[in-house]
Design a protein around this motif. Structure first.
Motif, PDB file in Angstrom:
ATOM      1  N   VAL A 230       2.248   4.408   1.070  1.00 33.80           N
ATOM      2  CA  VAL A 230       1.075   4.026   0.286  1.00 33.80           C
ATOM      3  C   VAL A 230       0.902   2.509   0.303  1.00 33.80           C
ATOM      4  O   VAL A 230      -0.219   2.002   0.476  1.00 33.80           O
ATOM      5  CB  VAL A 230       1.202   4.543  -1.162  1.00 33.80           C
ATOM      6  N   MET A 234      -2.370   0.751   1.853  1.00 31.12           N
ATOM      7  CA  MET A 234      -3.319  -0.034   1.055  1.00 31.12           C
ATOM      8  C   MET A 234      -3.503  -1.439   1.625  1.00 31.12           C
ATOM      9  O   MET A 234      -4.612  -1.968   1.677  1.00 31.12           O
ATOM     10  CB  MET A 234      -2.850  -0.122  -0.397  1.00 31.12           C
ATOM     11  N   VAL A 390      -3.590  -0.091  -6.622  1.00 31.31           N
ATOM     12  CA  VAL A 390      -2.736   0.960  -6.053  1.00 31.31           C
ATOM     13  C   VAL A 390      -1.637   0.337  -5.193  1.00 31.31           C
ATOM     14  O   VAL A 390      -0.462   0.766  -5.234  1.00 31.31           O
ATOM     15  CB  VAL A 390      -3.579   1.948  -5.227  1.00 31.31           C
ATOM     16  N   SER A 394       2.428   0.857  -5.993  1.00 31.39           N
ATOM     17  CA  SER A 394       3.340   1.439  -5.001  1.00 31.39           C
ATOM     18  C   SER A 394       4.387   0.419  -4.571  1.00 31.39           C
ATOM     19  O   SER A 394       5.550   0.768  -4.334  1.00 31.39           O
ATOM     20  CB  SER A 394       2.550   1.936  -3.789  1.00 31.39           C
TER      21      SER A 394
END
Length: 412
Positions: A230, A234, A390, A394
């Motif tokens: 992740v 991102m 996000v 993460s």
């Protein structure tokens, strides 16, 4: 089986390659993995005029690197099990050279796309396998090699986009020379990788299944691997949106095309500084949380500045986004730093990078759709701030020194 909790044992045992040869091989490989992709955009107008490429096909061409890196990268680990990490990288480099050179001789749109796809497939193999190769053969120089790898990726990507247009304008052959030069550059790496492949053909550890992780084990069972996927995804989405759309954000705010391009180059230049710093930081820091918070805050602040005052201090927003973009080399370094065994590193890389580049391919396309539908950047910029949130959350899961290998065995 007694589990080895020494994260450096495999690196020390794997130090079978001289440091000078390893450094040269890694640098030359990294130099082949980006310019063939980043040099296309600046000469897309010449390509369209010469080959009759439609606007739709041009859009597919710009999205092709991220999507190919995702699709082909996923099979890189399986290939390395058959022919070894070194053999897989040599094959990847040969494919890069063949694809990048072949596309300069075609007069067909279909053939150009096919050759480009071939070259990108070779780059995808390199993306996934280089971190694992460094983990296996870097010995005590893993951090130095990861630093050289990350910096070379960034510098070569910038050079590819910077010199493509001048070469096309002044060199015989036009766009063919501008793109073909990167096939010749990639060919320089064939000699050291051929030497390595011959030298290591009897090294069973270069291709054997991991003694710690059965081939059928899934890295999705590791919270660290999922968080890294992740985090990488991102930051990759953020970077590719910047590459594709940030100049337009600035131009819509009233800046000239030259100024917008210079601001994007500024972001790339700042990223090179991060390339020197991040691998050492990831390897030595006991807790990465303060840095992760900082990168997230810088990225959010950069997007927020573009939302409220894009033309007032445009260099400041580029500076903030550039420093926040140090997450790229941090994420690459975490692939080796959060795994013990080189073959687990390969598995992690084979999951993290394809997933990240899939988002990198889809992200700019979605941004284009939203921009066209809304007629402005407000929704896009708010969404990019959400992506940064996000990414930060993460990244915090990766802040402390945990290892994918340990989590997989604890869940076996």
């Amino acid at each position: 089986m007694t589990q080895d909790r020494d994260p450096d044992r495999n690196a020390r045992a794997g130090g079978l390659v001289g440091p000078g040869l390893a450094l040269a091989a890694v640098v030359l490989m990294a130099a082949a993995l980006r310019p063939g992709a980043t040099s296309v955009g600046p000469v897309i107008a010449e390509l369209r005029a010469d080959l009759g490429i439609s606007a739709t096909t041009a859009g597919v061409l710009t999205a092709l690197p991220g999507l190919t890196f995702a699709a082909i990268g996923a099979v890189a680990v399986a290939l390395s099990r058959r022919i070894g990490l070194t053999g897989g990288l040599l094959v990847g480099l040969v494919v890069v050279v063949a694809g990048l050179l072949a596309r300069t001789f075609t007069g067909s749109t279909v053939a150009f796309l096919a050759c480009t796809l071939l070259g990108l497939a070779g780059m995808a193999l390199g993306n996934v396998l280089v971190p694992a190769w460094i983990k296996r053969h870097g010995g005590s120089h893993v951090t130095r090699l990861m630093t050289a790898y990350g910096v070379t990726l960034l510098v070569s990507a910038g050079i590819g986009s910077m010199v493509a247009s001048p070469i096309a304008q002044h060199a015989p052959g036009g766009w063919r020379a501008a793109l073909g030069v990167w096939g010749l550059t990639a060919a320089l790496g064939l000699a050291p990788w051929l030497v390595l492949a011959i030298r290591e053909r009897a090294d069973l550890a270069d291709r054997a299944g991991s003694p710690l992780l059965p081939p059928s084990g899934s890295v999705l069972r590791s919270p660290t691997a999922v968080a890294l996927g992740v985090f990488f995804g991102m930051q990759a989405l953020t970077a590719y949106v910047q590459f594709g759309w940030l100049p337009q954000v600035y131009r819509d705010a009233g800046l000239s095309a030259t100024s917008a391009g210079a601001l994007l180059a500024m972001i790339s230049g700042i990223g090179v500084i991060g390339g020197f710093l991040m691998p050492g930081w990831v390897a030595t820091a006991s807790n990465l949380a303060p840095g992760i918070w900082a990168f997230g805050a810088l990225t959010i602040a950069g997007w927020a500045g573009l939302l409220v005052a894009p033309a007032r201090v445009p260099w400041l927003w580029a500076l903030l986004l550039g420093c926040g973009g140090w997450t790229f080399t941090a994420a690459i370094a975490m692939i080796t730093a959060r795994s013990r065994d080189p073959h687990v590193t390969a598995r992690v890389s084979g999951f993290v990078q394809p997933f990240g580049y899939l988002l990198a391919g889809i992200g700019p396309l979605l941004v284009g759709v939203v921009y066209q539908a809304t007629g402005g950047w407000t929704v896009v910029l708010w969404a990019m701030m959400g992506v940064a949130v996000v990414m930060t959350l993460s990244g915090l899961r990766l802040a402390r020194r945990t290892y994918v290998d340990d989590e997989l065995h604890d869940r076996a």
